[in-house]
Design a protein around this motif. Structure first.
Motif, PDB file in Angstrom:
ATOM      1  N   ARG A  35      26.648  53.201  43.132  1.00 42.36           N
ATOM      2  CA  ARG A  35      27.843  53.657  42.422  1.00 42.36           C
ATOM      3  C   ARG A  35      27.527  54.848  41.524  1.00 42.36           C
ATOM      4  NH1 ARG A  35      28.895  49.309  39.452  1.00 42.36           N
ATOM      5  NH2 ARG A  35      29.195  48.108  41.339  1.00 42.36           N
ATOM      6  N   ARG A  36      26.431  54.760  40.765  1.00 41.44           N
ATOM      7  CA  ARG A  36      26.040  55.851  39.874  1.00 41.44           C
ATOM      8  C   ARG A  36      25.695  57.116  40.651  1.00 41.44           C
ATOM      9  NH1 ARG A  36      22.175  52.537  35.640  1.00 41.44           N
ATOM     10  NH2 ARG A  36      23.870  51.489  34.538  1.00 41.44           N
ATOM     11  N   THR A  37      24.962  56.952  41.737  1.00 41.09           N
ATOM     12  CA  THR A  37      24.577  58.104  42.552  1.00 41.09           C
ATOM     13  C   THR A  37      25.797  58.764  43.180  1.00 41.09           C
ATOM     14  OG1 THR A  37      22.457  57.058  43.035  1.00 41.09           O
ATOM     15  CG2 THR A  37      23.131  58.847  44.476  1.00 41.09           C
ATOM     16  N   SER A  38      26.746  57.963  43.640  1.00 36.39           N
ATOM     17  CA  SER A  38      27.943  58.541  44.251  1.00 36.39           C
ATOM     18  C   SER A  38      28.773  59.294  43.225  1.00 36.39           C
ATOM     19  CB  SER A  38      28.777  57.466  44.937  1.00 36.39           C
ATOM     20  OG  SER A  38      29.296  56.555  43.991  1.00 36.39           O
ATOM     21  N   LYS A  39      28.828  58.814  41.982  1.00 40.29           N
ATOM     22  CA  LYS A  39      29.548  59.545  40.941  1.00 40.29           C
ATOM     23  C   LYS A  39      28.896  60.888  40.661  1.00 40.29           C
ATOM     24  CE  LYS A  39      31.498  55.561  38.575  1.00 40.29           C
ATOM     25  NZ  LYS A  39      31.492  54.731  37.360  1.00 40.29           N
ATOM     26  N   ARG A  40      27.548  60.897  40.622  1.00 35.77           N
ATOM     27  CA  ARG A  40      26.837  62.164  40.410  1.00 35.77           C
ATOM     28  C   ARG A  40      27.091  63.137  41.553  1.00 35.77           C
ATOM     29  NH1 ARG A  40      21.410  59.835  39.729  1.00 35.77           N
ATOM     30  NH2 ARG A  40      21.912  58.254  38.227  1.00 35.77           N
ATOM     31  N   MET A  41      27.104  62.616  42.773  1.00 39.67           N
ATOM     32  CA  MET A  41      27.351  63.473  43.934  1.00 39.67           C
ATOM     33  C   MET A  41      28.762  64.053  43.890  1.00 39.67           C
ATOM     34  SD  MET A  41      25.480  61.362  46.995  1.00 39.67           S
ATOM     35  CE  MET A  41      26.132  62.422  48.257  1.00 39.67           C
ATOM     36  N   MET A  42      29.741  63.246  43.517  1.00 40.40           N
ATOM     37  CA  MET A  42      31.115  63.733  43.421  1.00 40.40           C
ATOM     38  C   MET A  42      31.234  64.811  42.352  1.00 40.40           C
ATOM     39  SD  MET A  42      33.002  62.403  45.717  1.00 40.40           S
ATOM     40  CE  MET A  42      34.649  62.664  45.118  1.00 40.40           C
ATOM     41  N   ASP A  43      30.564  64.633  41.208  1.00 37.78           N
ATOM     42  CA  ASP A  43      30.572  65.649  40.161  1.00 37.78           C
ATOM     43  C   ASP A  43      29.956  66.950  40.661  1.00 37.78           C
ATOM     44  OD1 ASP A  43      31.784  63.911  38.419  1.00 37.78           O
ATOM     45  OD2 ASP A  43      29.925  63.366  37.369  1.00 37.78           O
ATOM     46  N   THR A  44      28.846  66.839  41.375  1.00 38.91           N
ATOM     47  CA  THR A  44      28.171  68.018  41.907  1.00 38.91           C
ATOM     48  C   THR A  44      29.047  68.735  42.927  1.00 38.91           C
ATOM     49  OG1 THR A  44      26.018  66.981  41.579  1.00 38.91           O
ATOM     50  CG2 THR A  44      26.104  68.837  43.096  1.00 38.91           C
ATOM     51  N   MET A  45      29.681  67.970  43.815  1.00 39.04           N
ATOM     52  CA  MET A  45      30.552  68.589  44.811  1.00 39.04           C
ATOM     53  C   MET A  45      31.752  69.258  44.152  1.00 39.04           C
ATOM     54  SD  MET A  45      30.511  66.101  48.141  1.00 39.04           S
ATOM     55  CE  MET A  45      30.944  64.587  47.287  1.00 39.04           C
ATOM     56  N   SER A  47      31.848  70.569  41.125  1.00 41.54           N
ATOM     57  CA  SER A  47      31.373  71.796  40.486  1.00 41.54           C
ATOM     58  C   SER A  47      31.135  72.889  41.523  1.00 41.54           C
ATOM     59  CB  SER A  47      30.074  71.520  39.724  1.00 41.54           C
ATOM     60  OG  SER A  47      30.291  70.604  38.687  1.00 41.54           O
ATOM     61  N   THR A  48      30.576  72.513  42.656  1.00 37.87           N
ATOM     62  CA  THR A  48      30.330  73.488  43.725  1.00 37.87           C
ATOM     63  C   THR A  48      31.645  74.046  44.245  1.00 37.87           C
ATOM     64  OG1 THR A  48      28.326  72.307  44.353  1.00 37.87           O
ATOM     65  CG2 THR A  48      29.252  73.810  45.985  1.00 37.87           C
ATOM     66  N   TYR A  49      32.619  73.178  44.448  1.00 35.99           N
ATOM     67  CA  TYR A  49      33.931  73.624  44.919  1.00 35.99           C
ATOM     68  C   TYR A  49      34.568  74.574  43.913  1.00 35.99           C
ATOM     69  CZ  TYR A  49      38.832  73.467  46.269  1.00 35.99           C
ATOM     70  OH  TYR A  49      40.097  73.819  46.627  1.00 35.99           O
ATOM     71  N   ASP A  50      34.528  74.208  42.634  1.00 36.75           N
ATOM     72  CA  ASP A  50      35.095  75.074  41.609  1.00 36.75           C
ATOM     73  C   ASP A  50      34.405  76.433  41.581  1.00 36.75           C
ATOM     74  OD1 ASP A  50      36.869  73.085  40.890  1.00 36.75           O
ATOM     75  OD2 ASP A  50      35.671  72.390  39.184  1.00 36.75           O
ATOM     76  N   GLY A  51      33.082  76.426  41.731  1.00 40.43           N
ATOM     77  CA  GLY A  51      32.339  77.679  41.756  1.00 40.43           C
ATOM     78  C   GLY A  51      32.714  78.549  42.941  1.00 40.43           C
ATOM     79  N   TRP A  55      34.454  82.183  42.792  1.00 38.80           N
ATOM     80  CA  TRP A  55      33.780  83.308  43.437  1.00 38.80           C
ATOM     81  C   TRP A  55      34.698  84.010  44.404  1.00 38.80           C
ATOM     82  CZ3 TRP A  55      32.141  83.971  48.631  1.00 38.80           C
ATOM     83  CH2 TRP A  55      31.288  85.045  48.829  1.00 38.80           C
ATOM     84  N   MET A  56      35.591  83.273  45.067  1.00 37.54           N
ATOM     85  CA  MET A  56      36.485  83.852  46.077  1.00 37.54           C
ATOM     86  C   MET A  56      37.629  84.647  45.441  1.00 37.54           C
ATOM     87  SD  MET A  56      36.550  80.724  48.793  1.00 37.54           S
ATOM     88  CE  MET A  56      37.652  81.514  49.969  1.00 37.54           C
ATOM     89  N   LYS A  57      37.913  84.423  44.181  1.00 34.59           N
ATOM     90  CA  LYS A  57      39.035  85.133  43.535  1.00 34.59           C
ATOM     91  C   LYS A  57      38.687  86.556  43.234  1.00 34.59           C
ATOM     92  CE  LYS A  57      41.353  81.223  41.544  1.00 34.59           C
ATOM     93  NZ  LYS A  57      41.810  80.590  40.322  1.00 34.59           N
TER      94      LYS A  57
END
Length: 57
Positions: A35-45, A47-51, A55-57
């Motif tokens: 559960r903890r690892t999946s939450k970290r992965m979702m946060d990372t994804m 942040s990557t999506y937001d970045g 970048w595309m704008k």
């Protein structure tokens, strides 16, 4: 393009079903770690999506 999304959706649903069966047989400590690892992965994804969007704008 429609086939791609259909395949992704089917794969995701199968993954959830298999994951549910596997996790239900694990002990509480392992479930908490997953559960903890999946939450970290979702946060990372997120942040990557937001970045990428910034970048595309």
């Amino acid at each position: 393009m429609g086939n791609f999304f259909s395949g992704m959706t089917a794969g995701a649903l199968m993954g959830v079903a298999i994951g549910t069966v596997i996790v239900s047989s694990m002990d509480k400590r392992t479930q908490r770690m997953i559960r903890r690892t999946s939450k970290r992965m979702m946060d990372t994804m997120g942040s990557t999506y937001d970045g990428m969007i910034h970048w595309m704008k």
